[in-house]
Design a protein around this motif. Structure first.
Motif, PDB file in Angstrom:
ATOM      1  N   ILE A   1      23.764  20.640 -74.916  1.00  0.00           N
ATOM      2  CA  ILE A   1      23.347  22.041 -74.843  1.00  0.00           C
ATOM      3  C   ILE A   1      24.220  22.707 -73.794  1.00  0.00           C
ATOM      4  N   ASN A   2      25.010  23.677 -74.206  1.00  0.00           N
ATOM      5  CA  ASN A   2      25.974  24.264 -73.284  1.00  0.00           C
ATOM      6  C   ASN A   2      25.359  25.361 -72.421  1.00  0.00           C
ATOM      7  N   ASP A   3      26.139  25.845 -71.503  1.00  0.00           N
ATOM      8  CA  ASP A   3      25.690  26.853 -70.545  1.00  0.00           C
ATOM      9  C   ASP A   3      25.202  28.122 -71.243  1.00  0.00           C
ATOM     10  N   LYS A   4      25.927  28.560 -72.259  1.00  0.00           N
ATOM     11  CA  LYS A   4      25.571  29.790 -72.961  1.00  0.00           C
ATOM     12  C   LYS A   4      24.209  29.681 -73.626  1.00  0.00           C
ATOM     13  N   LYS A   5      23.941  28.554 -74.268  1.00  0.00           N
ATOM     14  CA  LYS A   5      22.664  28.366 -74.947  1.00  0.00           C
ATOM     15  C   LYS A   5      21.525  28.286 -73.936  1.00  0.00           C
ATOM     16  N   LEU A   6      21.779  27.625 -72.803  1.00  0.00           N
ATOM     17  CA  LEU A   6      20.752  27.552 -71.765  1.00  0.00           C
ATOM     18  C   LEU A   6      20.417  28.944 -71.249  1.00  0.00           C
ATOM     19  N   ARG A   7      21.448  29.744 -71.041  1.00  0.00           N
ATOM     20  CA  ARG A   7      21.224  31.103 -70.528  1.00  0.00           C
ATOM     21  C   ARG A   7      20.438  31.955 -71.519  1.00  0.00           C
ATOM     22  N   SER A   8      20.641  31.740 -72.800  1.00  0.00           N
ATOM     23  CA  SER A   8      19.941  32.532 -73.807  1.00  0.00           C
ATOM     24  C   SER A   8      18.441  32.269 -73.806  1.00  0.00           C
ATOM     25  N   SER A   9      18.032  31.127 -73.250  1.00  0.00           N
ATOM     26  CA  SER A   9      16.602  30.785 -73.225  1.00  0.00           C
ATOM     27  C   SER A   9      15.920  31.251 -71.941  1.00  0.00           C
ATOM     28  N   ILE A  10      16.692  31.824 -71.011  1.00  0.00           N
ATOM     29  CA  ILE A  10      16.130  32.207 -69.708  1.00  0.00           C
ATOM     30  C   ILE A  10      14.981  33.211 -69.817  1.00  0.00           C
ATOM     31  N   PRO A  11      15.133  34.316 -70.550  1.00  0.00           N
ATOM     32  CA  PRO A  11      14.056  35.317 -70.549  1.00  0.00           C
ATOM     33  C   PRO A  11      12.697  34.754 -70.949  1.00  0.00           C
ATOM     34  N   GLN A  12      12.674  33.937 -72.007  1.00  0.00           N
ATOM     35  CA  GLN A  12      11.401  33.386 -72.469  1.00  0.00           C
ATOM     36  C   GLN A  12      10.843  32.378 -71.469  1.00  0.00           C
ATOM     37  N   ALA A  13      11.709  31.532 -70.929  1.00  0.00           N
ATOM     38  CA  ALA A  13      11.258  30.547 -69.946  1.00  0.00           C
ATOM     39  C   ALA A  13      10.768  31.235 -68.679  1.00  0.00           C
ATOM     40  N   GLN A  14      11.507  32.259 -68.246  1.00  0.00           N
ATOM     41  CA  GLN A  14      11.123  32.985 -67.043  1.00  0.00           C
ATOM     42  C   GLN A  14       9.783  33.689 -67.231  1.00  0.00           C
ATOM     43  N   GLU A  15       9.582  34.282 -68.392  1.00  0.00           N
ATOM     44  CA  GLU A  15       8.322  34.959 -68.678  1.00  0.00           C
ATOM     45  C   GLU A  15       7.159  33.980 -68.625  1.00  0.00           C
ATOM     46  N   TRP A  16       7.381  32.785 -69.178  1.00  0.00           N
ATOM     47  CA  TRP A  16       6.321  31.773 -69.155  1.00  0.00           C
ATOM     48  C   TRP A  16       6.021  31.335 -67.732  1.00  0.00           C
ATOM     49  N   LEU A  17       7.076  31.073 -66.948  1.00  0.00           N
ATOM     50  CA  LEU A  17       6.876  30.624 -65.570  1.00  0.00           C
ATOM     51  C   LEU A  17       6.076  31.627 -64.758  1.00  0.00           C
ATOM     52  N   GLU A  18       6.307  32.903 -65.016  1.00  0.00           N
ATOM     53  CA  GLU A  18       5.624  33.939 -64.254  1.00  0.00           C
ATOM     54  C   GLU A  18       4.206  34.206 -64.753  1.00  0.00           C
ATOM     55  N   SER A  19       3.895  33.734 -65.968  1.00  0.00           N
ATOM     56  CA  SER A  19       2.580  34.018 -66.545  1.00  0.00           C
ATOM     57  C   SER A  19       1.545  32.941 -66.257  1.00  0.00           C
ATOM     58  N   VAL A  20       1.978  31.722 -65.912  1.00  0.00           N
ATOM     59  CA  VAL A  20       1.027  30.638 -65.716  1.00  0.00           C
ATOM     60  C   VAL A  20       0.296  30.782 -64.386  1.00  0.00           C
ATOM     61  N   LYS A  21      -0.879  30.186 -64.312  1.00  0.00           N
ATOM     62  CA  LYS A  21      -1.668  30.167 -63.093  1.00  0.00           C
ATOM     63  C   LYS A  21      -1.599  28.778 -62.488  1.00  0.00           C
ATOM     64  N   VAL A  22      -1.219  28.701 -61.228  1.00  0.00           N
ATOM     65  CA  VAL A  22      -1.090  27.419 -60.535  1.00  0.00           C
ATOM     66  C   VAL A  22      -2.165  27.325 -59.466  1.00  0.00           C
ATOM     67  N   ASP A  23      -2.849  26.182 -59.419  1.00  0.00           N
ATOM     68  CA  ASP A  23      -3.902  25.966 -58.435  1.00  0.00           C
ATOM     69  C   ASP A  23      -3.659  24.613 -57.739  1.00  0.00           C
ATOM     70  N   PRO A  24      -3.518  24.583 -56.399  1.00  0.00           N
ATOM     71  CA  PRO A  24      -3.688  25.703 -55.468  1.00  0.00           C
ATOM     72  C   PRO A  24      -2.538  26.706 -55.562  1.00  0.00           C
ATOM     73  N   SER A  25      -2.862  27.935 -55.270  1.00  0.00           N
ATOM     74  CA  SER A  25      -1.910  29.027 -55.462  1.00  0.00           C
ATOM     75  C   SER A  25      -0.676  28.876 -54.582  1.00  0.00           C
ATOM     76  N   LYS A  26      -0.807  28.187 -53.416  1.00  0.00           N
ATOM     77  CA  LYS A  26       0.340  28.031 -52.528  1.00  0.00           C
ATOM     78  C   LYS A  26       1.451  27.224 -53.190  1.00  0.00           C
ATOM     79  N   CYS A  27       1.093  26.439 -54.190  1.00  0.00           N
ATOM     80  CA  CYS A  27       2.116  25.671 -54.910  1.00  0.00           C
ATOM     81  C   CYS A  27       2.834  26.537 -55.934  1.00  0.00           C
ATOM     82  N   GLY A  28       2.282  27.700 -56.206  1.00  0.00           N
ATOM     83  CA  GLY A  28       2.889  28.567 -57.203  1.00  0.00           C
ATOM     84  C   GLY A  28       4.219  29.136 -56.782  1.00  0.00           C
ATOM     85  N   VAL A  29       4.429  29.320 -55.469  1.00  0.00           N
ATOM     86  CA  VAL A  29       5.697  29.873 -54.988  1.00  0.00           C
ATOM     87  C   VAL A  29       6.832  28.943 -55.331  1.00  0.00           C
TER      88      VAL A  29
END
Length: 228
Positions: free
Chosen positions: A64-92
């Protein structure tokens, strides 16, 4: 893709890229061979060719080359920001942006039948060093946490494992996750040398881990030679 499959896929990507919280960093290893410390200066095409050569004996391996990895960033980033982590201090630590890493590095990956291997070549070795040390200081408090995405929640426990490759820094751990009904285990290995970060992820089970750690060390050592 089913929600459960998507959840596991993004968790795998997050852990392998180092955006998920990790077990405490292992003690620094003895100084590696001089060639292993050399700063690697390659572009995306060169990295792709190295990974293709590295995996050429495995007919089922997919680079999987660099270009393909970059194309998946928006969806992966959106998921990372949407999940809830407990304890919250680990979320950072958990939600560290994937985009930030890719902005400062050239990446490639190999999907094998039984594992994933990722490589990030940073433009600035000091940036990689800073990020590695920052994670090490935060990880000690986050060896147990839970992640909730939509209606699905999984509890995670990270158990540190010994590993010794030719890289300057190594860390490895078994990640046990459970949703209350099923339990899964993943072996995660991360190694850093100069401006190169290598990650390996694969499923594991009792009685398999030690041999898999030896195999991972051998893969890392071989790839470091190819990169230098």
């Amino acid at each position: 893709m089913a929600q459960a499959n998507g959840f596991n896929l993004y968790m795998a990507a997050a852990i392998c890229l180092g955006t998920a919280t990790l077990a405490s960093c292992s003690t620094a290893q003895p100084a590696p061979e001089p060639t292993a410390q050399t700063v690697v200066d390659i572009d995306a095409d060169q990295l792709q060719k190295i990974l293709e050569g590295y995996s050429k004996d495995d007919a089922n391996a997919t680079v999987i080359n660099d270009k393909k990895l970059r194309s998946s960033i928006p969806q992966a980033q959106e998921w990372l920001e949407s999940v809830k982590v407990d304890p919250s201090k680990c979320g950072v630590t958990f939600a560290e942006p994937v985009a930030d890493q890719l902005q400062n590095s050239t990446m490639g990956a190999i999907e094998f039948d039984d594992s994933y291997l990722t490589v990030a070549v940073y433009k600035d070795p000091q940036l990689l060093k800073k990020q590695w040390e920052a994670k090490a200081s935060a990880n000690e408090q986050c060896s147990r946490y839970s992640v909730t995405s939509g209606s699905e929640s999984r509890a995670f426990h990270l158990a540190k494992q010994p590993i010794d490759s030719q890289a300057e820094h190594d860390e490895s751990y078994v990640v046990t996750s459970s949703d209350g009904k099923t339990t899964q285990q993943q072996l995660i290995v991360r190694s850093a040398t100069a401006n190169v970060l290598i990650g390996i992820q694969r499923t594991t089970a009792k009685g398999q881990t030690q041999q898999q750690l030896k195999d991972a060390s051998a893969k890392i050592n071989e790839l470091l030679k190819e990169l230098n």
